[in-house]
Design an enzyme around this catalytic site. Structure first.
Site, PDB file in Angstrom:
ATOM      1  N   ASP A   1      -1.068   0.876  -6.008  1.00  0.00           N
ATOM      2  CA  ASP A   1       0.119   1.189  -5.211  1.00  0.00           C
ATOM      3  C   ASP A   1       0.332   2.700  -5.153  1.00  0.00           C
ATOM      4  O   ASP A   1       0.663   3.257  -4.105  1.00  0.00           O
ATOM      5  CB  ASP A   1       1.324   0.490  -5.829  1.00  0.00           C
ATOM      6  CG  ASP A   1       2.621   0.827  -5.104  1.00  0.00           C
ATOM      7  OD1 ASP A   1       2.734   0.497  -3.917  1.00  0.00           O
ATOM      8  OD2 ASP A   1       3.509   1.426  -5.735  1.00  0.00           O
TER       9      ASP A   1
ATOM     10  N   GLU B   1      -4.212  -3.726  -2.971  1.00  0.00           N
ATOM     11  CA  GLU B   1      -3.827  -2.582  -3.788  1.00  0.00           C
ATOM     12  C   GLU B   1      -4.715  -2.492  -5.032  1.00  0.00           C
ATOM     13  O   GLU B   1      -5.102  -1.389  -5.449  1.00  0.00           O
ATOM     14  CB  GLU B   1      -2.364  -2.691  -4.201  1.00  0.00           C
ATOM     15  CG  GLU B   1      -1.393  -2.457  -3.062  1.00  0.00           C
ATOM     16  CD  GLU B   1       0.053  -2.560  -3.488  1.00  0.00           C
ATOM     17  OE1 GLU B   1       0.916  -1.961  -2.823  1.00  0.00           O
ATOM     18  OE2 GLU B   1       0.332  -3.245  -4.504  1.00  0.00           O
TER      19      GLU B   1
END
Length: 229
Positions: free
Chosen positions: A50, A122
């Site tokens: 992220d 991610e």
């Protein structure tokens, strides 16, 4: 532990446009917590991915939109790193066919869940970053997000907020959510949540948290009713 045959690894490498030196990172990035075959899953990598994704996208926007102000850049960045955008990027590499997931969950179609795919994407970004460095991660992100970067969408309201405002605008009761089931171990629960709006069939969503499952349920309702794609 590497779970891929050499032939399968070659195929995945071509799909990703990147070959791992540490194949265990690839396995970890693609492994969902529902499978008991591996000790680790993608949650820790998702945490790192992220941040790496945010850096790569933010730098790209900064360099490619020199006249845009901070406020506009922030809105565009938000739209490009949210879960739905990550899942869309995962679609470019056929991520739903790569994730390692329990047979029961796959039979239920969980590998198609947009939240799961966004999380796994991610994790892949983080795995490539750890294996090959920032330049390798940047190349992967810019390739998979290429279409979205060329036509970035403005930040949009989350599905629950959008559905609630849609219902209130039509003098309908506020959508109600209920937990249909909760499965999996305590550290890796899987929630199925249903959302109901007056006189319309319920829609269900699945995710690792109650809130995320509610979001998915709202999104499924909006899509099914043709309210928002």
């Amino acid at each position: 532990m590497n779970s891929f045959t050499p032939a399968r690894l070659d195929e995945i490498s071509q799909t990703l446009g990147y070959r791992f030196d540490n194949e265990a990172l690839l396995t970890e990035a693609l492994t969902h917590g529902s499978t008991q075959k591996h000790a680790g899953d993608y949650q820790r990598l998702e945490f790192l991915g992220d941040r790496v994704l945010g850096l790569v996208i933010a730098e790209h926007l900064y360099r490619s939109h020199p006249k845009d102000g901070e406020g506009h850049l922030t809105h565009v960045l938000s739209s490009l790193v949210r879960s739905e955008a990550c899942a869309d990027a995962g679609d470019t590499i056929g991520l739903s066919g790569l994730v390692i997931i329990g047979p029961g969950e796959r039979a239920k179609g969980m590998h198609l869940n947009r939240t799961l795919l966004g999380d796994a994407m991610e994790a892949l970004v983080a795995a490539i970053y750890l294996d090959g460095g920032l330049e390798a991660a940047r190349a992967f992100v810019l390739r998979c997000w290429d279409a979205q970067l060329k036509a970035p969408r403005a930040a949009v309201k989350d599905p629950k907020t959008f559905l609630q405002e849609w219902a209130l605008a039509r003098a309908l009761p506020i959508p109600s959510y209920r937990i249909v089931s909760r499965a999996g171990p305590e550290h890796e629960p899987v929630f199925v949540v249903a959302v109901e709006v007056k006189d319309r069939p319920a829609a269900e969503g699945t995710a690792r948290s109650k809130r995320a499952a509610e979001m998915d349920a709202a999104q499924q309702f909006l899509k099914r009713e043709g309210i928002r794609s």
